[in-house]
Motif scaffolding. Structure first.
Motif, PDB file in Angstrom:
ATOM      1  N   ILE A 134       7.609   3.320  -2.714  1.00  0.00           N
ATOM      2  CA  ILE A 134       8.250   4.339  -1.880  1.00  0.00           C
ATOM      3  C   ILE A 134       9.367   3.674  -1.073  1.00  0.00           C
ATOM      4  O   ILE A 134       9.149   2.645  -0.425  1.00  0.00           O
ATOM      5  N   GLY A 180       5.223  -5.029   1.526  1.00  0.00           N
ATOM      6  CA  GLY A 180       5.665  -4.543   0.218  1.00  0.00           C
ATOM      7  C   GLY A 180       6.554  -5.502  -0.558  1.00  0.00           C
ATOM      8  O   GLY A 180       7.188  -5.096  -1.537  1.00  0.00           O
ATOM      9  N   LYS A 181       6.592  -6.784  -0.178  1.00  0.00           N
ATOM     10  CA  LYS A 181       7.489  -7.726  -0.861  1.00  0.00           C
ATOM     11  C   LYS A 181       7.110  -7.855  -2.347  1.00  0.00           C
ATOM     12  O   LYS A 181       7.971  -7.788  -3.222  1.00  0.00           O
ATOM     13  N   ASN A 182       5.828  -8.047  -2.618  1.00  0.00           N
ATOM     14  CA  ASN A 182       5.421  -8.150  -4.028  1.00  0.00           C
ATOM     15  C   ASN A 182       5.717  -6.855  -4.779  1.00  0.00           C
ATOM     16  O   ASN A 182       6.219  -6.879  -5.905  1.00  0.00           O
ATOM     17  N   HIS A 183       5.407  -5.747  -4.130  1.00  0.00           N
ATOM     18  CA  HIS A 183       5.598  -4.458  -4.805  1.00  0.00           C
ATOM     19  C   HIS A 183       7.078  -4.254  -5.171  1.00  0.00           C
ATOM     20  O   HIS A 183       7.399  -3.728  -6.240  1.00  0.00           O
ATOM     21  N   ARG A 242      -0.160  -2.140   3.821  1.00  0.00           N
ATOM     22  CA  ARG A 242      -1.462  -2.639   3.350  1.00  0.00           C
ATOM     23  C   ARG A 242      -2.581  -2.210   4.291  1.00  0.00           C
ATOM     24  O   ARG A 242      -3.621  -1.720   3.852  1.00  0.00           O
ATOM     25  N   GLY A 293       1.954  -7.713   4.022  1.00  0.00           N
ATOM     26  CA  GLY A 293       1.575  -6.355   3.641  1.00  0.00           C
ATOM     27  C   GLY A 293       2.681  -5.334   3.712  1.00  0.00           C
ATOM     28  O   GLY A 293       2.442  -4.122   3.659  1.00  0.00           O
ATOM     29  N   ARG A 302      -0.292   7.305  -3.041  1.00  0.00           N
ATOM     30  CA  ARG A 302      -1.354   6.453  -3.578  1.00  0.00           C
ATOM     31  C   ARG A 302      -2.660   7.210  -3.779  1.00  0.00           C
ATOM     32  O   ARG A 302      -3.384   6.999  -4.741  1.00  0.00           O
TER      33      ARG A 302
HETATM   34  N1  ATP Z   1       7.030   0.934  -0.028  1.00  0.00           N
HETATM   35  C1  ATP Z   1       5.823   0.945  -0.587  1.00  0.00           C
HETATM   36  N2  ATP Z   1       5.471   1.904  -1.464  1.00  0.00           N
HETATM   37  C2  ATP Z   1       4.236   1.919  -2.020  1.00  0.00           C
HETATM   38  N3  ATP Z   1       3.279   1.000  -1.768  1.00  0.00           N
HETATM   39  C3  ATP Z   1       3.588   0.017  -0.904  1.00  0.00           C
HETATM   40  C4  ATP Z   1       4.870  -0.067  -0.274  1.00  0.00           C
HETATM   41  N4  ATP Z   1       4.887  -1.136   0.540  1.00  0.00           N
HETATM   42  C5  ATP Z   1       3.687  -1.708   0.423  1.00  0.00           C
HETATM   43  N5  ATP Z   1       2.904  -1.026  -0.438  1.00  0.00           N
HETATM   44  C6  ATP Z   1       1.522  -1.369  -0.809  1.00  0.00           C
HETATM   45  O1  ATP Z   1       0.960  -2.127   0.267  1.00  0.00           O
HETATM   46  C7  ATP Z   1       0.175  -3.207  -0.235  1.00  0.00           C
HETATM   47  C8  ATP Z   1       0.752  -4.527   0.249  1.00  0.00           C
HETATM   48  O2  ATP Z   1       2.014  -4.729  -0.365  1.00  0.00           O
HETATM   49  P1  ATP Z   1       2.499  -6.165  -0.897  1.00  0.00           P
HETATM   50  O3  ATP Z   1       1.342  -6.931  -1.422  1.00  0.00           O
HETATM   51  O4  ATP Z   1       3.650  -5.926  -1.802  1.00  0.00           O
HETATM   52  O5  ATP Z   1       2.973  -6.823   0.467  1.00  0.00           O
HETATM   53  P2  ATP Z   1       3.608  -8.275   0.751  1.00  0.00           P
HETATM   54  O6  ATP Z   1       4.789  -8.044   1.630  1.00  0.00           O
HETATM   55  O7  ATP Z   1       3.826  -8.975  -0.532  1.00  0.00           O
HETATM   56  O8  ATP Z   1       2.438  -8.954   1.598  1.00  0.00           O
HETATM   57  P3  ATP Z   1       2.105 -10.540   1.810  1.00  0.00           P
HETATM   58  O9  ATP Z   1       3.190 -11.120   2.690  1.00  0.00           O
HETATM   59  O10 ATP Z   1       0.786 -10.536   2.518  1.00  0.00           O
HETATM   60  O11 ATP Z   1       2.045 -11.154   0.448  1.00  0.00           O
HETATM   61  C9  ATP Z   1       0.163  -3.075  -1.746  1.00  0.00           C
HETATM   62  O12 ATP Z   1      -0.955  -2.303  -2.139  1.00  0.00           O
HETATM   63  C10 ATP Z   1       1.455  -2.304  -2.011  1.00  0.00           C
HETATM   64  O13 ATP Z   1       1.379  -1.594  -3.229  1.00  0.00           O
END
Ligand code: ATP
Ligand code: MG
Length: 297
Positions: A36, A69-72, A246, A67, A216
């Motif tokens: 999103i 959304g960087k990975n996402h 997250r 949490g 979700r």
């Molecule tokens: N913009 C978004 N749209 C949909 N889902 C999201 C979004 N942002 C985060 N999420 C969801 O939130 C959760 C955490 O996201 P993610 O793992 O990508 O965070 P991160 O920034 O990589 O965290 P970390 O620094 O702990 O690794 C996942 O389930 C992800 O799918």
């Protein structure tokens, strides 16, 4: 067992050696929800990855709290570009071999050793994307080989192979780090100056969080009263900050789990879509996850 793992990996000949490739990460198969928002981030990375005359594709760095959304975002980039994705999880003990090539004793009687091309080197060879996740946690020594990967050389040197791996033209690099790690340790200048552009990923606003939860969880769907309840609880207990996606998804996930358990549903039950999540479930989940205490009523 080493044998079954090795035989399931594909292999190539490199520098006269038989080398196994690391498996890519299939985000599409494992990841449920749509991304999103973040259109501007996707646009910036895709622009940085365009090949321009006389310069290599850039190597962007995503910076943001846990949490957010960087990975996402990277999974979405892999989907959009149609490229396969390899992830290196950064931590203090990552070595240069974890980036290029490792060697292990072989179970194959015809060979003494198995060479295993690490995730980044495999992504380079195959023309995929590599995500250096939590790059802020890696030591400068381990980061040194990245200098030639991220500049115009696009080459990774491996001591074990005694050779350089030249990146396939389709190879793209991206890194991510937690803002706290970046502030605490910093990245050595030689790598910091190569990771451009630096893209800050901020916590989403309330409307965006609502969209993430609704997309979700089908069961929450249009139940705006649960979302409003979430914000009332948030304001009462955690005023002045914003939740991460997250954290919010964990609260709603646990609330739905509590509703399932109270209704006597097992893990295999498939008819949960219509099951009501009550305000008491949301409150209990919120207190457990965001306040780390137990509902007393
Ligand atoms: N913009 C978004 N749209 C949909 N889902 C999201 C979004 N942002 C985060 N999420 C969801 O939130 C959760 C955490 O996201 P993610 O793992 O990508 O965070 P991160 O920034 O990589 O965290 P970390 O620094 O702990 O690794 C996942 O389930 C992800 O799918
Ligand atoms: Mg992450």
């Amino acid at each position: 067992m080493m044998t079954s793992r090795m035989t399931s990996l594909s292999s190539i000949e490199l520098g006269g050696k038989h080398v196994f490739l690391s498996p890519s990460y299939d985000a599409g198969a494992r990841h449920a929800g749509d991304l999103i928002g973040h259109e501007d981030v996707l646009r910036t990375v895709l622009a940085a990855w365009q090949q321009q005359p006389g310069m290599p594709p850039m190597a962007p760095l995503l910076v943001g709290p846990p949490g957010v959304g960087k990975n996402h975002i990277v999974y979405e980039l892999a989907r959009i570009t149609g490229k396969r994705l390899w992830i290196l999880q950064g931590h203090e003990d990552v070595t240069a071999d974890d980036i290029s090539c490792a060697v292990r004793s072989s179970d194959d009687p015809t060979r003494k050793f198995d060479y295993i091309l690490a995730s980044p080197a495999t992504a380079m060879h195959e023309g995929g994307i590599v995500l250096f996740d939590e790059i802020g946690k890696m030591r400068p020594r381990a980061l040194a080989p990245l200098a030639s990967v991220t500049d115009e050389r696009r080459t990774l040197f491996s001591n074990l192979l005694g050779d350089g791996i030249l990146a396939h033209p389709g190879f793209r690099f991206i890194a991510a780090t937690n803002s706290v790690d970046l502030d605490a340790e910093g990245l050595p200048d030689f790598i910091r100056s190569r990771l451009q552009p630096v893209i800050q990923i901020g916590l989403p606003g309330r409307r965006e969080i609502g969209r993430i939860v609704r997309s979700r969880f089908e069961r929450i769907g249009a139940k705006d009263e649960l979302m409003s309840q979430f914000w009332r609880l948030w304001d009462a207990h955690r005023d002045g900050t914003l939740p991460s996606p997250r954290e919010t998804l964990h609260v709603f996930g646990l609330a739905m789990g509590l509703a399932d358990v109270d209704a006597g549903l097992t893990d295999e039950a498939t008819d949960r879509v219509m099951l009501m999540v009550q305000p008491r479930h949301l409150e209990e989940a919120f207190l457990r996850i965001c306040v780390n205490t137990r509902a007393t009523t």
